[in-house]
Design a protein around this motif. Structure first.
Motif, PDB file in Angstrom:
ATOM      1  N   ASP A 123      35.045  26.687  67.703  1.00 37.52           N
ATOM      2  CA  ASP A 123      35.737  27.901  68.136  1.00 37.52           C
ATOM      3  C   ASP A 123      37.097  27.463  68.661  1.00 37.52           C
ATOM      4  O   ASP A 123      37.183  26.743  69.654  1.00 37.52           O
ATOM      5  CB  ASP A 123      34.908  28.573  69.238  1.00 37.52           C
ATOM      6  N   MET A 124      38.173  27.852  67.980  1.00 32.21           N
ATOM      7  CA  MET A 124      39.497  27.318  68.302  1.00 32.21           C
ATOM      8  C   MET A 124      40.023  27.822  69.650  1.00 32.21           C
ATOM      9  O   MET A 124      40.902  27.201  70.233  1.00 32.21           O
ATOM     10  CB  MET A 124      40.493  27.652  67.188  1.00 32.21           C
ATOM     11  N   ALA A 125      39.473  28.940  70.138  1.00 31.07           N
ATOM     12  CA  ALA A 125      39.958  29.454  71.422  1.00 31.07           C
ATOM     13  C   ALA A 125      39.306  28.691  72.571  1.00 31.07           C
ATOM     14  O   ALA A 125      39.979  28.252  73.498  1.00 31.07           O
ATOM     15  CB  ALA A 125      39.671  30.942  71.529  1.00 31.07           C
ATOM     16  N   THR A 126      37.953  28.499  72.474  1.00 31.55           N
ATOM     17  CA  THR A 126      37.250  27.852  73.602  1.00 31.55           C
ATOM     18  C   THR A 126      37.071  26.357  73.382  1.00 31.55           C
ATOM     19  O   THR A 126      36.677  25.638  74.294  1.00 31.55           O
ATOM     20  CB  THR A 126      35.848  28.489  73.782  1.00 31.55           C
ATOM     21  N   LYS A 127      37.321  25.909  72.154  1.00 35.31           N
ATOM     22  CA  LYS A 127      37.117  24.495  71.750  1.00 35.31           C
ATOM     23  C   LYS A 127      35.627  24.121  71.682  1.00 35.31           C
ATOM     24  O   LYS A 127      35.287  22.955  71.484  1.00 35.31           O
ATOM     25  CB  LYS A 127      37.842  23.485  72.675  1.00 35.31           C
TER      26      LYS A 127
END
Ligand code: HAM
Length: 417
Positions: free
Chosen positions: A394-398
């Motif tokens: 998930d690129m937002a939360t890593k």
């Protein structure tokens, strides 16, 4: 290198998101108001614009792109949309089956003006017309439609300027009074306005040359010359706008640059751009349809300039940001073909998916994913293929999770909804 034509412009991919945002908002707003789309050619017979817009207007006199084609016919690129729409309406007898027609079009117009910030030789307009209804409430509805497009797209800091330019009868009397008033100043007017004295004296009120501004400062105003039915019509438009909370500024010197207007005329001006670069404008035309060979009914419409609208929107609106659902990072040559198949499978399920097939390093692919605004990166390599699992980041939360190859859609789409 061969360059662009002066005053023409490209809409590069970085701007096109903003562009489609405006067009989509306008389209959905106009459809909500009951307008249907019409698409007419960008080129018409020159005579249409001479008759429709008016021989003595700046547009027809000096700004049209006019060509003689191989058949010696004089053709012009459309400087505006109304004349072409009316030509189509008359040619296809559209008012016969639908006596009140609401039409819109979105597309390029061409005027050979002096280019400057916000002024182009090819520019795009959102244009709408209501034909066959002479009620002042229709004027108010047209103004509300254009006002709502501006609000829906997020344009702020604009004002609506409103005037009535009267009908042919009141304008005839007003014109005599105006020419009479300006006559002593005739020789001090700019060369354009000296010509306008005979051809189109109302345009002098709109001239920015200091000598013309001085000459016309105390000139009589059209609103003092409206006959009772034009006055009543104008009063109804104003009270209808008041009743729905659309604020306006009365501007008795407002003269539009096209000759076909009668009664209601309006413009949307932006605090920074000012009247010479209005965001939009329009008004009523009572005899244009008849003059173009159609039935003797009236119309009212508006045009909004997309470039000028776009200039008023900041670039940081999340709606303009580049984004995709998934970037598939393919690790190693053996994952290329399975990766290619997975990309097409995910796209078939409705996701926007990107990948690079040139065997790039994972680090380089992560950079691409970032640039594309990917919400998830799915990593697929030899190990993942052997285990039948992929890693989803998930690129937002890593946060990273592992899911079975067959469960990707559920994992991603489940979160999406
Ligand atoms: P207009 O005021 O000539 O009206 O143009 C409408 C809008 O098109 C302007 O307010 C401006 O935003 C944009 N525009 C005009 N010229 C340029 C330019 N050179 N560069 C960039 N934008 C420009 C009409 O065209 C009428 N046909 C509107 C109408 C429809 N009236 C009744 N129905």
């Amino acid at each position: 290198m061969i360059n662009l034509i002066k005053g023409f412009h490209d809409i590069l991919p970085d701007q096109s998101q903003k562009w489609s945002f405006i067009v989509n908002k306008a389209r959905s707003c106009l459809e909500r108001f009951g307008f249907r789309e019409i698409v007419t050619p960008v080129m018409e017979r020159t005579e249409l614009f001479q008759r429709g817009i008016g021989q003595a207007t700046d547009i027809v006199e000096k700004e049209m792109y006019t060509f003689e084609d191989a058949g010696s016919e004089s053709l012009s690129l459309r400087p505006e949309a109304t004349a072409g729409i009316l030509r189509a309406v008359v040619e296809h007898s559209m008012l016969r089956s639908e006596p009140v027609l609401k039409l819109f079009t979105i597309g390029p117009m061409f005027r050979r003006e002096r280019p400057s910030k916000g002024r182009f030789r090819q520019f795009f307009q959102i244009n709408a017309e209501i034909l066959g209804d002479d009620s002042p409430l229709t004027d108010a509805e047209t103004i509300l439609a254009s006002y709502t497009v501006l609000k829906d797209t997020g344009v702020s800091d604009f004002a609506l300027e409103l005037n009535s330019v009267g009908c042919k009868d009141c304008r005839h009397i007003y014109r005599l009074a105006l020419v009479n008033y300006l006559n002593p100043w005739r020789s001090s007017l700019c060369p354009d306005c000296q010509r306008r004295m005979d051809a189109n004296p109302m345009r002098i009120l709109d001239c920015k040359e200091p000598e013309c501004v001085a000459a016309s400062r105390e000139a009589p105003l059209i609103t003092e010359y409206l006959d009772s039915s034009c006055r009543d019509h104008f009063e109804c438009v104003k009270s209808a706008l008041n009743s729905i909370g659309v604020q306006f500024r009365l501007e008795p010197r407002l003269v539009r640059g096209l000759d076909y207007y009668t009664r209601t005329a309006f413009e949307f001006v932006h605090a920074q751009l000012g009247r010479t670069k209005a965001i939009g404008g329009g008004g009523r035309y009572d005899s244009l349809i008849g003059e173009l060979g159609g039935p003797d009914v009236s119309g009212v419409g508006f045009g909004l300039g997309i470039e000028r609208l776009a200039m008023n929107l900041t670039d940081d609106n999340p709606a303009f940001l580049r984004k995709i659902d998934v970037f598939l990072a393919i690790i190693g040559a053996s994952a290329l073909n399975p990766g290619f198949e997975l990309v097409s499978r995910l796209r078939r399920s409705g996701l926007s998916v990107e990948a690079r097939y040139s065997n790039m390093s994972l680090k380089a692919q992560m950079k691409v994913a970032d640039r594309l605004g990917a919400q998830w990166v799915i990593m697929l390599g030899e190990n993942e293929l052997a285990e039948g699992k992929v890693t989803i980041r998930d690129m937002a939360t890593k946060a990273q999770t592992q899911v079975g190859l067959d469960d990707i859609e559920r994992a991603v789409m489940g979160e999406k909804s």
